[in-house]
Motif scaffolding. Structure first.
Motif, mmCIF file in Angstrom:
data_model
loop_
_atom_site.group_PDB
_atom_site.id
_atom_site.type_symbol
_atom_site.label_atom_id
_atom_site.label_comp_id
_atom_site.label_asym_id
_atom_site.label_seq_id
_atom_site.Cartn_x
_atom_site.Cartn_y
_atom_site.Cartn_z
ATOM 1 N N ALA A 1 -47.274 31.114 39.261
ATOM 2 C CA ALA A 1 -48.404 32.250 38.231
ATOM 3 C C ALA A 1 -48.987 32.882 39.781
ATOM 4 O O ALA A 1 -48.618 32.839 41.213
ATOM 5 N N HIS B 1 -50.920 22.818 35.566
ATOM 6 C CA HIS B 1 -51.779 22.588 34.221
ATOM 7 C C HIS B 1 -51.550 23.486 33.258
ATOM 8 O O HIS B 1 -52.133 24.250 32.010
ATOM 9 N N SER B 2 -50.367 24.355 33.011
ATOM 10 C CA SER B 2 -49.587 25.048 32.356
ATOM 11 C C SER B 2 -47.874 24.665 32.495
ATOM 12 O O SER B 2 -47.485 23.751 32.628
ATOM 13 N N GLY B 3 -47.550 25.390 31.115
ATOM 14 C CA GLY B 3 -45.935 25.215 31.222
ATOM 15 C C GLY B 3 -44.724 26.399 32.563
ATOM 16 O O GLY B 3 -44.143 26.283 31.956
ATOM 17 N N ALA B 4 -45.519 26.913 33.467
ATOM 18 C CA ALA B 4 -45.019 28.422 33.698
ATOM 19 C C ALA B 4 -44.026 27.372 34.734
ATOM 20 O O ALA B 4 -44.793 26.678 35.875
ATOM 21 N N PHE C 1 -56.203 31.465 32.608
ATOM 22 C CA PHE C 1 -57.912 30.732 32.445
ATOM 23 C C PHE C 1 -58.051 31.182 33.412
ATOM 24 O O PHE C 1 -58.045 32.164 34.981
ATOM 25 N N ALA D 1 -48.540 32.058 34.443
ATOM 26 C CA ALA D 1 -49.848 31.321 34.406
ATOM 27 C C ALA D 1 -50.581 32.424 34.772
ATOM 28 O O ALA D 1 -50.705 32.757 36.301
ATOM 29 N N ASP E 1 -47.875 32.186 29.651
ATOM 30 C CA ASP E 1 -47.683 31.131 28.608
ATOM 31 C C ASP E 1 -49.432 31.302 28.920
ATOM 32 O O ASP E 1 -49.907 30.584 27.729
ATOM 33 N N CYS E 2 -50.405 31.313 30.182
ATOM 34 C CA CYS E 2 -51.531 31.085 29.648
ATOM 35 C C CYS E 2 -52.285 31.455 31.097
ATOM 36 O O CYS E 2 -51.618 31.599 32.048
ATOM 37 N N ALA F 1 -53.000 26.455 38.517
ATOM 38 C CA ALA F 1 -52.372 26.927 37.136
ATOM 39 C C ALA F 1 -50.613 26.587 36.952
ATOM 40 O O ALA F 1 -50.429 26.071 35.720
#
Length: 160
Positions: free
Chosen positions: A100, A94-97, A54, A26, A51-52, A91
């Motif tokens: 980060a 607030h993610s599935g990682a 921000f 992330a 994953d994502c 991060a």
């Protein structure tokens, strides 16, 4: 500070590194404005290890989206290793990682203050074992600072 490989080559290396370890990444970015995530998602198949991302450009977004305490920002400033660490940890939370990276800095041309001139960028790399931070001073215009920061963030992932 120059990085050995351009961001696209670094992103490929990061992807291979993460795939071998079966880890998800992330990003939490401020001054790079999503540049790290863009370098990663330019790689076909990156959904296997990314994953994502921000993009938390404002202080409020850092607090709302990543859980960075307002008091931490007030005490150290948004451009600080303390905030970079909190961004990377946020991060993860607030993610599935499992890994980060964060960037926060002053890309310019304005915004520099005494002790934090234009080109100052703070980084955080976090996993479940902790967080590592670094503060660097890059040279060049806004685009050059951002490109160097993206490359350094990716390089740091290979070393974390």
């Amino acid at each position: 500070m120059k990085t050995t490989f351009p961001p696209d080559q670094l992103a490929v290396r990061v992807g291979l590194h993460l795939q071998q370890r079966q880890l998800l990444l992330a990003t939490a970015e401020s001054c790079t404005g999503g540049g790290v995530a863009a370098a990663i998602t330019d790689i076909a198949g990156s959904s296997a290890w990314f994953d994502c991302g921000f993009v938390t450009y404002s202080n409020g977004a850092k607090t709302r989206m990543l859980g960075v305490p307002e008091a931490l920002i007030a005490a150290h400033g948004a451009v600080s290793v303390e905030v970079a660490a909190a961004m990377a940890q946020g991060a993860l939370a607030h993610s599935g990682a499992q890994l980060a990276v964060s960037t926060t800095g002053i890309a310019g041309p304005g915004g520099g203050v005494p002790g934090k001139p234009v080109g100052t960028v703070c980084f955080g790399w976090a996993d479940n074992n902790g967080v590592r931070t670094q503060r660097l001073q890059f040279e060049g215009d806004r685009q050059a600072v951002r490109e160097q920061a993206v490359a350094h963030a990716l390089q740091g992932l290979l070393q974390h």
